[in-house]
Structures are given as structure tokens and as C-alpha cells.
Enzyme design. Structure first.
Site, PDB file in Angstrom:
ATOM      1  N   GLU A   1      -7.133  69.201  14.301  1.00 16.37           N
ATOM      2  CA  GLU A   1      -7.189  67.796  14.694  1.00 16.37           C
ATOM      3  C   GLU A   1      -7.316  66.927  13.444  1.00 16.37           C
ATOM      4  O   GLU A   1      -8.441  66.714  12.950  1.00 16.37           O
ATOM      5  CB  GLU A   1      -8.401  67.556  15.586  1.00 16.37           C
TER       6      GLU A   1
ATOM      7  N   SER B   1      -4.263  62.115  19.488  1.00 18.24           N
ATOM      8  CA  SER B   1      -3.384  61.203  20.229  1.00 18.24           C
ATOM      9  C   SER B   1      -2.224  61.912  20.933  1.00 18.24           C
ATOM     10  O   SER B   1      -1.106  61.404  20.949  1.00 18.24           O
ATOM     11  CB  SER B   1      -2.870  60.097  19.302  1.00 18.24           C
TER      12      SER B   1
ATOM     13  N   HIS C   1     -16.305  69.359  16.358  1.00 17.91           N
ATOM     14  CA  HIS C   1     -15.393  68.212  16.532  1.00 17.91           C
ATOM     15  C   HIS C   1     -15.618  67.218  15.389  1.00 17.91           C
ATOM     16  O   HIS C   1     -16.749  67.033  14.933  1.00 17.91           O
ATOM     17  CB  HIS C   1     -15.642  67.550  17.892  1.00 17.91           C
TER      18      HIS C   1
ATOM     19  N   GLY D   1      -8.042  64.017  23.997  1.00 19.36           N
ATOM     20  CA  GLY D   1      -9.177  63.126  24.221  1.00 19.36           C
ATOM     21  C   GLY D   1      -8.836  62.063  25.252  1.00 19.36           C
ATOM     22  O   GLY D   1      -8.860  62.301  26.463  1.00 19.36           O
ATOM     23  N   GLY D   2      -8.467  60.884  24.768  1.00 18.26           N
ATOM     24  CA  GLY D   2      -8.225  59.727  25.634  1.00 18.26           C
ATOM     25  C   GLY D   2      -7.354  60.013  26.856  1.00 18.26           C
ATOM     26  O   GLY D   2      -7.704  59.628  27.981  1.00 18.26           O
TER      27      GLY D   2
ATOM     28  N   ASN E   1     -11.031  66.755  26.324  1.00 21.06           N
ATOM     29  CA  ASN E   1     -12.353  66.409  25.788  1.00 21.06           C
ATOM     30  C   ASN E   1     -12.705  65.016  26.298  1.00 21.06           C
ATOM     31  O   ASN E   1     -12.142  64.028  25.833  1.00 21.06           O
ATOM     32  CB  ASN E   1     -12.278  66.437  24.250  1.00 21.06           C
ATOM     33  N   TRP E   2     -13.639  64.968  27.241  1.00 20.59           N
ATOM     34  CA  TRP E   2     -13.980  63.676  27.847  1.00 20.59           C
ATOM     35  C   TRP E   2     -14.877  62.825  26.951  1.00 20.59           C
ATOM     36  O   TRP E   2     -15.137  61.658  27.258  1.00 20.59           O
ATOM     37  CB  TRP E   2     -14.688  63.890  29.188  1.00 20.59           C
ATOM     38  N   LYS E   3     -15.409  63.410  25.902  1.00 24.08           N
ATOM     39  CA  LYS E   3     -16.335  62.703  24.997  1.00 24.08           C
ATOM     40  C   LYS E   3     -17.482  62.060  25.805  1.00 24.08           C
ATOM     41  O   LYS E   3     -17.987  62.688  26.733  1.00 24.08           O
ATOM     42  CB  LYS E   3     -15.592  61.676  24.144  1.00 24.08           C
TER      43      LYS E   3
ATOM     44  N   GLU F   1     -15.848  64.126  15.317  1.00 25.05           N
ATOM     45  CA  GLU F   1     -16.837  63.075  15.589  1.00 25.05           C
ATOM     46  C   GLU F   1     -18.252  63.601  15.359  1.00 25.05           C
ATOM     47  O   GLU F   1     -19.135  62.857  14.936  1.00 25.05           O
ATOM     48  CB  GLU F   1     -16.651  62.538  17.017  1.00 25.05           C
TER      49      GLU F   1
ATOM     50  N   GLY G   1      -7.810  59.408  18.422  1.00 23.17           N
ATOM     51  CA  GLY G   1      -8.157  58.124  19.032  1.00 23.17           C
ATOM     52  C   GLY G   1      -7.510  56.931  18.359  1.00 23.17           C
ATOM     53  O   GLY G   1      -7.908  55.792  18.584  1.00 23.17           O
TER      54      GLY G   1
HETATM   55  C1  PEP Z   1     -10.159  64.600  20.638  1.00 19.53           C
HETATM   56  O1  PEP Z   1     -11.128  63.967  21.012  1.00 19.53           O
HETATM   57  O2  PEP Z   1     -10.298  65.803  20.343  1.00 19.53           O
HETATM   58  C2  PEP Z   1      -8.868  63.918  20.520  1.00 19.53           C
HETATM   59  C3  PEP Z   1      -7.861  64.578  20.043  1.00 19.53           C
HETATM   60  O3  PEP Z   1      -8.819  62.604  20.950  1.00 19.53           O
HETATM   61  P1  PEP Z   1      -7.490  61.727  21.242  1.00 19.53           P
HETATM   62  O4  PEP Z   1      -6.567  62.586  22.048  1.00 19.53           O
HETATM   63  O5  PEP Z   1      -7.995  60.549  21.992  1.00 19.53           O
HETATM   64  O6  PEP Z   1      -6.903  61.383  19.920  1.00 19.53           O
END
Ligand code: PEP
Length: 255
Positions: free
Chosen positions: A168, A214, A96, A235-236, A9-11, A98, A174
Site C-alpha cells: 500500500e 484508492s 497499516h 479502504g474507502g 478495511n473499514w477503518k 495509518e 485515501g
Molecule cells: C486502506 O485503508 O488500506 C486503503 C487502501 O484505503 P483507500 O482504499 O481508501 O485508499
């Protein structure tokens, strides 16, 4: 489920189309050796057609990060199922945390968005998970049950083979804090049982349940070794080809 599924997920990244294509080139090379896992990347909507074209015919599928439930009309700023499909995508992230936190997403809007995705033959990756406060007050299973039951209500037949769930925990997204493999496994097992009880045994057995929060190269293998963890939503660490490839490699080794 033996084949792991790793989705990035590039956000809201990166800033420019040039940077997105540069990342795609690096990913294409780094991910080329992996043939046993399923891989997807979910870039921002503005670059979706370009990136779907880039990965056409490769081992990398492309997904959107959100979808609107109507197909067309006066809905400024939204993107529809037909648009996502015609951009060349096969997947879409829905609900998601967010979007729930900052954009008013609810279990009811998630439900409508899943319907829209299915109407257009897009595989929904439905995100669920509790906040830190909810975990600390031990209501996390009630929250996840409500998110899943309300989001999927009345859909059991069409969902078969057409659903991915991502667990999640909000406190792990994050933040650098990952759920322990035991915490994640416990919730994944709970979700599987929930699918059996509320929908069907076959939906429970065939729905991949990804962990997100994470996930990094150094914790992926342990998470993927848990019996009910079928992959990850990343994500990251999906924004750097080498870290994403290292996570995919862990998935490949356990597929
Ligand atoms: C996500 O955005 O779905 C996520 C899990 O982010 P991260 O891996 O950065 O925690």
C-alpha cells in the site's frame, strides 16, 4: 495464484452498530453471487463479535484492524489475539500505514504482532509501502525490503500458508491517486523476489500479495490483471456495498 482475495478495511467507520449491521445486510446480498474469490471485511474492534456472528457460514470472513502482541495484562485500550479469535475473526491487518504514521507502529512492533496473530491462528495481512517522499527519492524498494525483512525475520517456517502481504503506497491511500498497474506490478514482483531471496521459494509462491491505495470499481480489473497482484485491500470503497461488490466482481472474473 488464481484465487483473488479482496479485503475491506473499514477503518474508524461507521459511527453506530446499527449502521454497521445495515452495511452488513447490504454486503451480504451484494456479495452472495461471488464464490471464486476470497472476501474479508475488517470493521472496528467494538463491533467485531456482532459482525463475525452475522457473516458466520457465508462467503465473507471477518478480520480485526490491529492486534496487541501480549495475550493479557495491564495494556489499557489494546485488544489481544485471544479476544480477536473468540470474537469469531480469522484475519487481522497488521502494520497499516495509518498505524505506523499516527500510532508509532514500527517494523519491530509489526514483527511481534505477526507472532501474536500466528499464535492464535489468525491470518495476518501485513501492510508495507513507501511515502511519496521515499518514492520521489527512489528509495521505495529499500523501504519495502526493510519493512518485510524486519517484520518477518526468523519466521519462515511458520509463515508458509499463513501470510498475506498488502503493498500500500502511502501516497495512494485515501488520496484518490492509484499506483499505475505497472508501478504496482513492479513492486509486487520485487516483493515476490524478496521473499524468495530472504525466506523461501515456497513462501514467495504461496503468499498472496494484495495492492491497496484508492482501489475502485473502475481501476480494479486492470490492477487484478497484473501477474503478481493477487487482490486488494480496499479502504474507502469498502464502505459502500455496491462499490465493494463491483471490486469483488472484478476479482471473481479474474479468479
Ligand atoms: C486502506 O485503508 O488500506 C486503503 C487502501 O484505503 P483507500 O482504499 O481508501 O485508499
Amino acid at each position: 495464484m488464481s484465487k483473488k482475495f479482496i479485503a475491506g478495511n473499514w477503518k474508524l467507520n461507521p459511527d453506530t452498530g446499527e449502521q454497521a449491521i445495515e452495511l452488513c445486510w447490504q454486503l451480504k446480498i451484494a456479495l452472495a453471487p461471488f464464490v471464486k474469490v476470497k472476501i474479508a471485511v475488517c470493521p472496528p474492534s467494538i463491533v467485531l463479535p456482532m459482525i463475525a456472528e452475522f457473516f458466520k457460514g457465508t462467503n465473507v470472513a471477518v478480520g480485526a484492524q490491529d492486534i496487541y502482541w501480549e495475550d493479557a495484562g495491564a495494556f489499557t485500550g489494546e485488544i489481544s489475539g485471544p479476544m480477536i479469535k473468540s470474537a469469531g475473526c480469522s484475519h487481522v491487518i497488521i502494520g497499516h500505514s495509518e498505524r505506523r504514521q499516527y500510532f508509532g507502529e514500527t517494523n519491530q512492533t509489526v514483527h511481534k504482532k505477526i507472532n501474536a496473530a500466528l499464535r492464535h491462528n489468525l491470518l495476518p495481512i501485513v501492510c508495507v509501502g513507501e511515502t511519496l517522499e521515499q518514492r520521489e527519492s527512489s528509495v521505495m524498494k529499500d523501504i519495502v525490503r526493510e519493512q518485510i525483512v524486519e517484520a518477518l525475520s526468523g519466521m519462515q517456517d511458520i509463515l508458509l500458508g499463513n501470510l498475506v502481504i498488502a503493498y500500500e503506497p502511502v501516497w495512494a491511500i485515501g488520496t484518490g491517486k492509484t499506483a499505475t498497474p505497472e508501478q504496482a506490478q513492479e513492486m509486487h514482483r520485487f516483493i515476490r523476489e524478496l521473499l524468495t531471496e530472504n525466506f523461501s521459494e515456497s513462501l514467495s509462491e504461496t503468499t498472496p500479495i494484495l495492492y491497496g491505495g484508492s482501489v475502485k470499481a473502475d481501476n480494479a480489473a486492470e490492477l487484478f490483471s497484473q501477474p503478481d497482484i493477487d487482490g486488494a485491500l480496499v479502504g474507502g470503497a469498502s464502505l459502500k456495498a455496491d462499490s465493494f461488490a463491483a471490486i469483488v466482481k472484478s476479482g471473481e472474473e479474474l479468479s
